[in-house]
Design a protein around this motif. Structure first.
Motif, PDB file in Angstrom:
ATOM      1  N   SER A   1       0.829  -1.204   0.000  1.00  0.00           N
ATOM      2  CA  SER A   1       0.000   0.000   0.000  1.00  0.00           C
ATOM      3  C   SER A   1       0.865   1.258   0.000  1.00  0.00           C
ATOM      4  O   SER A   1       1.992   1.251   0.509  1.00  0.00           O
TER       5      SER A   1
ATOM      6  N   GLU B   1       0.512   3.692   1.901  1.00  0.00           N
ATOM      7  CA  GLU B   1       0.750   4.051   3.296  1.00  0.00           C
ATOM      8  C   GLU B   1       1.931   3.274   3.875  1.00  0.00           C
ATOM      9  O   GLU B   1       2.771   3.841   4.585  1.00  0.00           O
TER      10      GLU B   1
ATOM     11  N   ARG C   1       5.161   4.580   2.294  1.00  0.00           N
ATOM     12  CA  ARG C   1       5.560   5.847   2.908  1.00  0.00           C
ATOM     13  C   ARG C   1       6.180   5.624   4.287  1.00  0.00           C
ATOM     14  O   ARG C   1       7.221   6.209   4.627  1.00  0.00           O
TER      15      ARG C   1
END
Length: 329
Positions: free
Chosen positions: A233, A235, A238
């Motif tokens: 993902s 997220e 990151r």
């Protein structure tokens, strides 16, 4: 999966102290290498081992042995070597078990953050070491890899493109990477969830590292976080980027280089998967192209990729991009 055993395997196992062992063929990968699990019959130094069959002239196990020795000598978990006959392409090595990171996370998705953090920590530890005694990841190598996109994918998709302009755009984009990868770090080049083994002692074992070069630290990180075979993902990507930067002190240019090398790697992989289909008769890799293309598009959106992004805008039709490169058949 082939069940044909390598020539000379019986005498090799006898000489290694594993005579009479049970031999179980395992699923292969995209190369000519094959693997077998060797189950001891009361004579071996462990209960099981792995046999790598890397037959010449297509394969040569010497680079694997060279890189593995260097990794083990610097505290990283490469498989121990029990016996080898490099001339015949046979290597008997430590069995890391069946817990590949990718397979484990299919059954335990709640552990994803912890497992990826550990994989990033392994990279950070590798990158604190002096670079290994390996060839440089030169601009010529980067260019040759990126060119697989125009050499294999574009003809397979029926697209005529400006190959010279493609090469020129990559030279412009990758120039800063070359400047910032000196003295460089050891780059394993295929560091992702299918090549990380989760060991019983909580460590992470490394495999498939025979193509190691000395290059930029972002390369293996992007290989892990923009995985061709597993969804990661945005997220999680990151969070792991932030964790790596905190662990290593990577500077502000790091993320631009991460995008540069992500785009280069993803373009290469799209080309490789097209080649595996057209040349090698392995169409199963086509289903992975849309995932890789998604990551490629995200990388192309970074300002550091402007010349290559402009080339894609001029050369790759909208329908190919809307299909995420997945329209091959």
């Amino acid at each position: 999966m082939t069940t044909t055993l390598p020539d000379g395997i019986d005498s090799f196992l006898v000489a290694a102290g594993w005579g009479g062992a049970e031999i179980q063929p395992l699923a292969g990968d995209a190369s000519f290498r094959r693997y077998f699990r060797i189950l001891a019959n009361g004579h071996g130094p462990a209960q099981s081992a792995m046999l790598m069959d890397a037959p010449p002239p297509h394969e040569d196990p010497r680079p694997f042995l060279h890189v593995g020795q260097w990794l083990s000598g610097h505290g990283l978990r490469a498989p121990a070597i029990y016996a080898e006959n490099a001339d015949r392409g046979l290597v008997l090595l430590e069995d890391f078990g069946n817990a590949r990171m990718r397979d484990y996370l299919e059954d335990a998705p709640q552990d994803e953050y912890r497992i990826y953090r550990a994989a990033v920590d392994t990279l950070a530890a590798l990158h604190r070491l002096p670079p290994g005694p390996f060839d440089p990841y030169s601009l010529e190598v980067y260019q040759r890899e990126a060119a697989l996109f125009v050499e294999w994918f574009c003809p397979a998709a029926g697209v005529e493109v400006d190959a010279a302009g493609y090469a020129a755009a990559w030279r412009e984009v990758l120039g800063p990477v070359i400047e910032r990868q000196n003295p460089g770090v050891t780059v394993l080049r295929d560091y992702h969830a299918e090549n990380i083994m989760l060991l019983d002692d909580g460590g992470q074992g490394l495999i498939d590292f025979q193509d190691a070069l000395v290059g930029h630290p972002a390369y293996d990180l992007v290989s892990l976080l923009q995985d061709a075979r597993r969804d990661v993902s945005p997220e999680l990507e990151r969070a792991m980027l932030d964790h790596y930067r905190a662990a290593t002190g990577a500077n502000g240019e790091f993320e631009a280089d991460y995008a540069r090398l992500g785009a280069q790697r993803n373009a290469k992989i799209v080309g490789i998967f097209a080649r595996l289909w057209k040349r090698d008769g392995k169409p199963r890799y086509l289903s992975m192209i849309p995932r890789v293309w998604d990551a490629l598009e995200r990388d192309l959106a970074h300002p550091a990729l402007a010349p290559v992004a402009a080339w894609f805008d001029s050369n790759i039709p909208g329908f190919v991009r809307s299909e995420r490169g997945g329209g091959l058949e």
